[in-house]
Write a protein that holds these residues in place. Structure first.
Motif, PDB file in Angstrom:
ATOM      1  N   ILE A   1       0.831  -1.196   0.000  1.00 23.70           N
ATOM      2  CA  ILE A   1       0.000   0.000   0.000  1.00 23.70           C
ATOM      3  C   ILE A   1       0.866   1.246   0.000  1.00 23.70           C
ATOM      4  O   ILE A   1       1.984   1.245   0.512  1.00 23.70           O
ATOM      5  CB  ILE A   1      -1.034   0.027   1.152  1.00 23.70           C
ATOM      6  N   ILE A   2       0.350   2.311  -0.632  1.00 24.06           N
ATOM      7  CA  ILE A   2       1.105   3.559  -0.772  1.00 24.06           C
ATOM      8  C   ILE A   2       0.471   4.612   0.121  1.00 24.06           C
ATOM      9  O   ILE A   2      -0.728   4.870   0.017  1.00 24.06           O
ATOM     10  CB  ILE A   2       1.097   4.012  -2.244  1.00 24.06           C
ATOM     11  N   ILE A   3       1.265   5.196   1.003  1.00 22.59           N
ATOM     12  CA  ILE A   3       0.776   6.174   1.975  1.00 22.59           C
ATOM     13  C   ILE A   3       1.581   7.475   1.865  1.00 22.59           C
ATOM     14  O   ILE A   3       2.806   7.459   2.002  1.00 22.59           O
ATOM     15  CB  ILE A   3       0.893   5.629   3.421  1.00 22.59           C
ATOM     16  N   SER A   4       0.899   8.606   1.657  1.00 24.87           N
ATOM     17  CA  SER A   4       1.580   9.912   1.625  1.00 24.87           C
ATOM     18  C   SER A   4       1.613  10.506   3.021  1.00 24.87           C
ATOM     19  O   SER A   4       0.642  10.387   3.762  1.00 24.87           O
ATOM     20  CB  SER A   4       0.806  10.878   0.732  1.00 24.87           C
ATOM     21  N   ILE A   5       2.728  11.158   3.370  1.00 17.90           N
ATOM     22  CA  ILE A   5       2.840  11.883   4.639  1.00 17.90           C
ATOM     23  C   ILE A   5       2.694  13.363   4.301  1.00 17.90           C
ATOM     24  O   ILE A   5       3.592  13.946   3.686  1.00 17.90           O
ATOM     25  CB  ILE A   5       4.196  11.624   5.324  1.00 17.90           C
ATOM     26  N   VAL A   6       1.555  13.962   4.663  1.00 16.41           N
ATOM     27  CA  VAL A   6       1.189  15.268   4.116  1.00 16.41           C
ATOM     28  C   VAL A   6       0.793  16.260   5.192  1.00 16.41           C
ATOM     29  O   VAL A   6       0.135  15.882   6.149  1.00 16.41           O
ATOM     30  CB  VAL A   6      -0.058  15.118   3.199  1.00 16.41           C
ATOM     31  N   ASN A   7       1.200  17.471   5.055  1.00 19.51           N
ATOM     32  CA  ASN A   7       0.661  18.613   5.783  1.00 19.51           C
ATOM     33  C   ASN A   7       1.348  19.859   5.250  1.00 19.51           C
ATOM     34  O   ASN A   7       2.582  19.937   5.295  1.00 19.51           O
ATOM     35  CB  ASN A   7       0.876  18.479   7.291  1.00 19.51           C
ATOM     36  N   GLN A   8       0.580  20.811   4.753  1.00 13.56           N
ATOM     37  CA  GLN A   8       1.204  22.005   4.158  1.00 13.56           C
ATOM     38  C   GLN A   8       1.798  22.918   5.238  1.00 13.56           C
ATOM     39  O   GLN A   8       2.631  23.769   4.927  1.00 13.56           O
ATOM     40  CB  GLN A   8       0.205  22.780   3.278  1.00 13.56           C
ATOM     41  N   LYS A   9       1.421  22.682   6.505  1.00 13.69           N
ATOM     42  CA  LYS A   9       2.051  23.442   7.593  1.00 13.69           C
ATOM     43  C   LYS A   9       3.469  22.949   7.737  1.00 13.69           C
ATOM     44  O   LYS A   9       3.723  21.735   7.727  1.00 13.69           O
ATOM     45  CB  LYS A   9       1.280  23.236   8.889  1.00 13.69           C
ATOM     46  N   GLY A  10       4.391  23.895   7.876  1.00  9.78           N
ATOM     47  CA  GLY A  10       5.787  23.507   7.942  1.00  9.78           C
ATOM     48  C   GLY A  10       6.228  23.039   9.317  1.00  9.78           C
ATOM     49  O   GLY A  10       5.657  23.471  10.312  1.00  9.78           O
ATOM     50  N   GLY A  11       7.214  22.162   9.353  1.00 15.86           N
ATOM     51  CA  GLY A  11       7.884  21.772  10.584  1.00 15.86           C
ATOM     52  C   GLY A  11       7.044  21.019  11.581  1.00 15.86           C
ATOM     53  O   GLY A  11       7.258  21.148  12.779  1.00 15.86           O
ATOM     54  N   VAL A  12       6.057  20.213  11.124  1.00 16.27           N
ATOM     55  CA  VAL A  12       5.156  19.524  12.050  1.00 16.27           C
ATOM     56  C   VAL A  12       5.600  18.084  12.325  1.00 16.27           C
ATOM     57  O   VAL A  12       4.963  17.378  13.095  1.00 16.27           O
ATOM     58  CB  VAL A  12       3.702  19.548  11.547  1.00 16.27           C
TER      59      VAL A  12
END
Ligand SMILES: Nc1ncnc2c1ncn2[C@@H]1O[C@H](COP(=O)(O)OP(=O)(O)OP(=O)(O)O)[C@@H](O)[C@H]1O
Ligand SMILES: Nc1ncnc2c1ncn2[C@@H]1O[C@H](COP(=O)(O)OP(=O)(O)OP(=O)(O)O)[C@@H](O)[C@H]1O
Ligand SMILES: [Mg+2]
Ligand SMILES: [Mg+2]
Lengths: 256, 256
Positions: free
Chosen positions: A3-14
């Motif tokens: 399975i393919i999972i993206s690690i995403v958040n446009q907030k920086g440094g989280v």
């Protein structure tokens, strides 16, 4: 089939990169075959696994821009079962270079399909923005994981991220689902951490991982040595948390 | 004539917005007339000064995309002498929308020139990327200030940022200079903070502010109330550090 999972958040440094590297390493240590794809021009996941960014012949940039196969960019790491597709500064121009390309949001999807047969888990570490690179990751993925710092500004961006997820699901990737929200840099002695955890669990219910990641300077130290936390200091709380998260991800995969 | 300073670092979560809001507030409290321009689609500087992003008639988006004058978007804040040009999610599409616009990197420069006659200091809070929005800020500015977290990944991005500065100076803005590097989230009890401070001061010498900003959860608390730290808790170390930084910026302006 992996399975393919993206690690995403446009907030920086989280804690996107810290989570991508340590969750991938945790699953590899538990015997899964794992690939980590770095699509952030900063290349922090690449250096976080000890790879020298200046000596790369091929990187994810070549996959996006000159049609190189993903398999030709894969490198080994210090951990058995863990492989990486590295990134470097070449990728800085990609957002602009992708603008006039046909089906620009599907490039990564087309390149990663074959890799599903070789790996149990494929993670994609995203940059802190919602441009073409992150869009490519969401289109290529089965699900996405959102690291969330227990602080005010981090909460603000969540609504926008959910908007983007809905848009991608409706128009580009019908089966995309949320793997979970992960509370990072959690400090049980700070009132704001407790408050935000309560709010997030009430609002997102079972979409929030039971595991939380404590604030632990050893994670930063490990990064300066190019190692996942398990190789740097196995007994620290951050190491056991990321291993616990790995187990939680495996359990979720079985039941979904 | 006021000076225009961009707060820049493509690394996420290093304290750009926290510095933009608290340095602008510090200078306003010291009697300077200050404008803060938020060009980050997350709009954290906007909410960090208590402005409701959902109720904006005009924002920086209108300045970039429909040629609205900057003056028509300026709002007052809780602090006398401190004004803001707000941002909201509309700006998310700007990177793409600006792609086919004539002189796309000079839009902000053309719009801010008149404001120099009304303000002593104009700060621009940038998103964590080196796209058209940040490029516009660097072209419009006299100088730029780099918040740098005392951690490993933050150091990695510095070389890339200096590359971008050199490119902008050679091609688009000959007079651009570095206002300074500001060490943020500094923890004198952590070995990694001390080590990175030593390395940065050796390498960048007088380009590093004497003032460092300590890690202080009160900064995050203040943000959740939409207030600069001086209005939330005047006696905390972070508040005195940002006031000290404000004085250092004034002194540098006199001598340069
Ligand atoms: N649980 C934690 N405890 C302490 N420090 C942490 C923790 N997680 C991450 N960090 C540190 O915080 C900083 C930001 O983390 P990281 O780089 O992983 O975030 P990111 O979301 O990937 O950032 P970007 O938006 O720039 O890609 C790093 O210096 C990292 O070492
Ligand atoms: N000196 C400090 N001590 C403790 N926390 C801090 C400090 N400075 C900033 N923070 C916190 O760290 C987080 C990141 O700070 P901030 O949002 O200002 O960074 P940024 O560089 O603007 O992020 P982005 O890259 O997303 O724009 C925020 O939650 C903020 O409250
Ligand atoms: Mg990252
Ligand atoms: Mg910011």
């Amino acid at each position: 089939m992996g399975i393919i999972i993206s690690i995403v958040n446009q907030k920086g440094g989280v804690g996107k990169t810290t989570t991508a590297v340590n969750l991938a390493a945790g699953l590899a240590i538990l015997g899964k075959k794992v690939l980590l794809i770095d699509i952030d021009p900063q290349g922090n996941a690449t250096s976080g696994l000890g790879i020298n960014k200046d000596k790369l012949e091929k990187s994810i940039y070549n996959v996006f821009i000159d049609n190189t196969n993903l398999e030709n960019t894969i490198k080994i790491t210090d951990i058995d079962n863990l492989f990486i597709v590295p990134a470097n500064n070449d990728l800085i121009g990609a957002n602009v270079e992708l603008h006039n390309v046909e089906q620009r949001e599907k490039i990564l999807h087309n390149k990663t399909e074959r890799a599903r047969y070789k790996f149990d888990y494929i993670f994609i570490d995203c940059p802190p923005s919602l441009g073409y690179l992150t869009l490519n990751a969401l289109v290529a993925s089965d699900s996405f994981l959102v690291p969330l710092q227990c602080e005010f500004f981090a909460m603000e961006g969540l609504a926008q991220l959910i908007n983007t997820f809905n848009l991608v699901r409706d128009r580009l990737n019908q089966n995309l689902y949320i793997e979970g929200i992960l509370l990072t840099m959690f400090d049980k002695d700070k009132h704001i951490s407790i408050e935000i955890e309560k709010e997030v669990r009430e609002h997102f219910k079972d979409k929030v991982f039971k595991t939380t990641i404590p604030r632990d300077i050893k994670l930063t130290e490990a990064q300066s040595f190019g190692k996942p936390i398990m190789l740097y200091n196995m007994i620290t709380k951050a190491s056991t948390s990321y291993l616990q998260l790995s187990k939680e991800v495996i359990t979720n995969a079985k039941t979904s």
